[in-house]
Design an enzyme around this catalytic site. Sequence first.
Site, PDB file in Angstrom:
ATOM      1  N   ASP A   1       0.801  -1.199   0.123  1.00 52.91           N
ATOM      2  CA  ASP A   1       0.045   0.121   0.338  1.00 52.91           C
ATOM      3  C   ASP A   1       0.975   1.165   0.040  1.00 52.91           C
ATOM      4  O   ASP A   1       1.950   1.173   0.546  1.00 52.91           O
ATOM      5  CB  ASP A   1      -1.025  -0.068   1.201  1.00 52.91           C
ATOM      6  CG  ASP A   1      -2.002  -1.046   1.292  1.00 52.91           C
ATOM      7  OD1 ASP A   1      -1.966  -1.927   0.169  1.00 52.91           O
ATOM      8  OD2 ASP A   1      -2.712  -0.845   2.242  1.00 52.91           O
TER       9      ASP A   1
ATOM     10  N   HIS B   1       3.540  -2.279   3.217  1.00 49.90           N
ATOM     11  CA  HIS B   1       3.731  -0.943   2.547  1.00 49.90           C
ATOM     12  C   HIS B   1       4.975  -0.829   1.913  1.00 49.90           C
ATOM     13  O   HIS B   1       5.958  -1.016   2.579  1.00 49.90           O
ATOM     14  CB  HIS B   1       3.535   0.080   3.727  1.00 49.90           C
ATOM     15  CG  HIS B   1       2.177   0.192   4.382  1.00 49.90           C
ATOM     16  ND1 HIS B   1       2.109  -0.886   5.322  1.00 49.90           N
ATOM     17  CD2 HIS B   1       1.051   0.626   4.345  1.00 49.90           C
ATOM     18  CE1 HIS B   1       0.602  -0.544   5.890  1.00 49.90           C
ATOM     19  NE2 HIS B   1       0.205   0.579   5.254  1.00 49.90           N
TER      20      HIS B   1
HETATM   21 ZN   LIG Z   1      -2.497   3.139   3.195  1.00 52.50          ZN
END
Ligand SMILES: [Zn+2]
Length: 279
Positions: free
Chosen positions: A60, A206
């Site tokens: 992400d 992430h």
């Molecule tokens: Zn996010």
Amino acid sequence: MSVYRLLFVCFASVIVVGAGADPLPATRDAGKKTQAAAEDPSITFNSVHVDGPYIAMTFDDGPSATLTPKLLDLLAAHHIKATFFVIGENVAEHSEIVARAAREGHEIANHSWSHPNLGKMSGDSVRSQLQRTDDAIQNATGKRPTLMRPPYGSITAREKRWIHDEFGYQIILWDVDPYDWKRPGPAVVRNRILKETQPGSIVLSHDIHPGTIEAMPSTFDALEAKGFKFVTVSELIRMAVPRASPSSPPPGANAPMQAVPSPSPSPSLAPSPPSSPRD
Ligand SMILES: [Zn+2]
């Protein structure tokens, strides 16, 4: 009608309050796995019930100018397809990285334009966040996304419904969260992922944190050693099989419920009742 409306407002508030029971962390995509995930299983996914060792790695908040290309090199070396939930304003800035990811077989999905808390925004603002990102992804890759993930996992039941209706998106949350945004160090990120991942898992991390990228070589090696196979989220959803119903084990069967039948060459030819498809 107004009673309905009032009920809804209360319900929505409960969801938002529930999500905010501890304050949203300043960093991204913290913790909360899901809110009100149960209302429509075909729209919202934390994981997918599959018949095989398939999992989806999701990254992400990118693309990051430096880290995402490193991750793409690594994924290519391992022949792993992943899913990127991208931020629209980062896509606009680094569309060539998103184009590369798509070209190399990864899935690109919508994670809003600027990472706000969608659960607390007006419909028009949410719509704009999603539409601008949808357009940026289309410009970069030539394809519109079919999945979205709300920042922080924060979204109301009503938003899920209209977002699905208007954009055709499925709402993707996760079941494995290494809390990599807290930057606990690569070994911790890897160990948390290894401990929690099971068939059908959707793993959150992430590609904007150096430690996450550092964790990935040994994470991929270890997941591969356990027999896991990597697919995109859309592929994982297409593999979904119904969950076993809790009722009616086959007569005489006292094997554990989760026993996985070995792949037998063909169904038994014995005249057995047309009962209980496995799941
Ligand atoms: Zn996010």
